[in-house]
Design an enzyme around this catalytic site. Structure first.
Site: not given
Lengths: 316, 403
Positions: B71-74, B92, B189
């Site tokens: 993904g964009t983050y990990a 991760k 979340d």
């Protein structure tokens, strides 16, 4: 403040005995004995005071909380038991610790703001090293965003990514009503807590012990200027060391009744509770001796010695 | 399982801490920076070597396998202990070096911060942390190959379940949330695809990218959290002072979704979400929620949308599966006024857990087996996002001005 202190990484991995701390630091010093001899640095408490004033100065320029400054100081202390201070640029360590601490304490500052403010605080002419040989230097810290980002990573790694720090402030607030503390007593205890970050106490004691010690000092320090002696005497009395008791009488006479009552209540409360009294006495004495040591503090000395050290190592 | 909140079973998934040292960093600083700039990250060779060794040790302990998702983050990889190929983990890798360095993302900081301290059978375990070349932070997480709760909910044809299964899942979720709150952490979340399923059927709460510690009294927090469909009305109204009951609302929405097998309220915008809450649950007003009109983002809904709070009959009709006691619990979780809403503790104390049917044993729960790829999908996502749906990325905005 998060999670349970008793199960926290702070308690499991970042509380030491004095002996353990000394051993860790000796080991660091022994890694390069000549460097240690060549680059003298001030007493650790003086140096910590220097860090403290620099962080406060930097912190004032941003909307951040005292607690973030406190966390930053604990980070710095943790970091320097794993990395020899002479191998680092303390200004970068300070800026990064504060940057990370802000994120941890939920008051994030943009990295560019931190870098900008840090450069402004530390690069001005008045903060240049004063010795003539350094006059040609432009910057004490060559600080930029990527460097701070890079260093943040290093800092997190050295701390084994254990980032939550429990502070005594919350305990202080919680004890306010129990011990019937007046606002001025609270604020005095609060400043004592602020000051204890200049000592090793955060690595030696759980936060509640420090909060209780701070309250103890606030109660006994408050009444008069002579309060310090009274405190020493009371501390001595608590720990059954009689040699200091001769100072007691003069200070006691000046203390208003209200306060001595409060002290008595406090001592009674302490006696009934399960707080480690010996640790409280140790803490109090540590803080008192901090105040004595701080009388020798000269900012320029710290600044020069750090600059000389960085110069020697080519870290500037 | 016990109704009352048992203390966490510490030790079941003990966090193995290993020194994660910034090896690459020290080396890099030395070799790549201009000589004049060298000092930043410090460390002469000897010190660096030691640090490097420790990190190396940790890194060597794990073998990074195939990529599960990005993904964009990990980026998420499958991995295992070198000594034991059977012991699977998910690694991760947080992208630190996206374009230019801006410091570690707040998500990553939050995840690290909280997972390091929280250890509970229903919370994903962080085994260790190490750094790799190019200054990437690697979180070694528990491997959860059975997909997530959302997959089970959506597979209406393939997966059948009833009240007993819902009770087991909700019980595990309830304990996870209770444990977070007990430790002064708000998850912020909670949604079905953050509830991953372990090989033995245990539900594990994951993704702490939006989590934070309870705020100190009188200090506000951002209201831009929790994926929209699961966001409680007080946050939609912009409340900056809130408590653990925001997570309880999300739990209630998950509860409803488990029964309906579709999200209870799928708003396309924040206002639309409020409208749906008004229609399906009830319209907030001063009577059912004193003080609501004073919230910063309060919106008055006109008569068209104004609905009285839905009564028991409605819930019995729609959520009859869980019986009348279960409906009481659901209503307590979906109470509009956050002060009257159940706390996580009260949820666990509810009678429903002790009412028939007994919760299904973990081993008998239906499973779908999302496999490793699904875990990759789940872990790479940033908090607050709905995949392919109306993307809700507001939650990501960090408000630097807010104290």
């Amino acid at each position: 403040m998060a999670a349970d202190f008793w199960a926290s990484t702070q308690r499991r991995y970042w509380q030491f005995s004095k002996e353990q701390l000394a051993e860790l630091r000796d080991k660091l010093d022994n890694e390069d004995k000549t460097l240690v001899q060549q680059c003298p640095l001030p007493d650790r408490r003086l140096l910590s005071h220097f860090f403290n004033t620099q962080l406060v100065k930097l912190g004032k320029r941003m909307p951040i909380r005292q607690q973030a400054i406190a966390t930053a100081q604990v980070y710095i202390r943790r970091f320097y038991i794993k990395v020899p201070i002479r191998q680092t640029n303390p200004y970068i360590v300070m800026a990064t610790a504060l940057y990370l601490a802000c994120k941890m304490e939920e008051s994030p500052q943009h990295i560019r703001v931190v870098v900008g403010e840090a450069s402004a605080v530390w690069s001005g002419s008045e903060h240049l090293p004063t010795k003539p040989s350094f006059a040609d230097q432009q910057d004490v810290i060559p600080l930029d965003v990527s460097k701070l980002g890079e260093f943040e990573f290093y800092l997190i790694s050295e701390m084994n990514s254990q980032l939550i720090v429990h502070h005594p402030y919350r305990t202080l607030q919680e004890l306010q009503s129990t011990l019937n503390l007046a606002p001025d007593e609270i604020s005095l205890a609060w400043s004592v807590i602020n000051d204890h970050y200049m000592t090793d106490l955060p690595l030696l004691n759980p936060p509640h012990v420090i909060a209780v010690s701070a309250i103890f000092l606030a109660l006994t320090l408050k009444p008069t200027q002579g309060g310090l002696q009274a405190t020493i005497a009371t501390a001595a009395a608590l720990s059954n060391t009689p040699q200091l008791s001769k100072n007691t009488s003069s200070a006691d006479n000046r203390a208003p009744d209200m306060t001595s009552n409060k002290v008595q209540n406090f001592v009674a409360w302490l006696a009934e509770g399960e707080v480690d009294i010996k640790a409280v006495v140790d803490c109090s004495q540590e803080i008192i001796s901090l105040y004595e040591v701080l009388e020798q503090y000269k900012e320029t000395t710290c600044k020069e010695q750090i600059a000389a050290c960085m110069k020697k190592r080519g870290l500037v | 399982m016990a109704v009352s909140p048992l203390p966490a079973q510490n030790g079941t998934s003990e966090i193995k801490l290993s020194a994660a040292k910034a090896k690459s960093l020290a080396v890099r600083t030395g070799s790549m920076s201009k000589p004049g700039n060298q000092g930043a990250a410090t460390a002469k060779a000897k010190g660096a070597e030691l640090a490097e060794q420790l990190n190396e040790e940790t890194r060597q302990k794990y073998v990074k396998g195939k990529k599960l998702g990005e993904g964009t983050y990990a980026i998420v990889y499958l991995g295992h202990l070198k000594d034991d190929p059977q012991s699977l983990v998910a690694i991760k890798k947080i992208k630190v070096n996206t374009e230019y360095r801006e410091g570690l993302a707040m998500d990553a900081v939050r995840e690290l911060k909280h997972l390091q301290e929280l250890s509970h059978p229903n919370i994903i375990a962080l085994h260790s942390v190490f750094s790799s070349r190019n200054q990437n932070l690697n979180l070694v997480l528990e491997y959860l190959p059975q997909g997530d709760l959302e997959m089970l909910i959506r597979d209406v044809e393939g997966i059948r379940y009833g009240a007993a299964e819902v009770k087991t899942w909700m019980g595990m979720l309830g304990r996870a949330v209770w444990f977070c709150h007990e430790n002064f952490v708000l998850h912020r979340d909670i949604k079905p695809n953050n509830l991953l399923i372990a090989a033995d059927g245990e539900i594990k709460l994951a993704d702490f990218g939006l989590a934070r510690s309870f705020s100190d009294p009188y200090r506000g927090m951002t209201s831009q959290v929790i994926t929209r469909w699961y966001r409680p009305p007080e946050l939609l109204f912009g409340a900056r002072f809130y408590s653990g009951t925001v997570d309880v609302w999300s739990m209630g929405m998950v509860f409803a979704e488990l029964i309906l097998r579709r999200p209870f309220a799928m708003g396309t915008t924040d206002i639309n979400q409020l409208e749906l809450i008004c229609q399906n649950i009830g319209t907030p007003n001063e009577e059912n929620w004193p003080g609501v009109t004073k919230l910063e983002g309060y919106v008055k809904f006109d008569n068209l949308n104004s609905q009285p709070v839905k009564g028991r009959d409605f819930y019995l009709g729609t959520f009859g599966l869980i019986g009348s006691v279960g409906v009481d619990l659901l209503m307590a979780m979906l109470t509009l006024d956050p002060r009257k809403r159940s706390t996580a503790r009260q949820v666990l104390d509810h009678k429903w857990w002790a009412t028939d049917p007994r919760p299904t044993a973990k081993r008998d729960l239906p499973r779908k087996g999302g496999g490793p790829a699904k875990m990759g999908e789940d872990l790479k996502r940033r908090g607050g996002e709905i995949e392919d749906g109306p993307g809700d990325k507001v939650a990501r905005k960090l408000n630097f001005a807010a104290r």
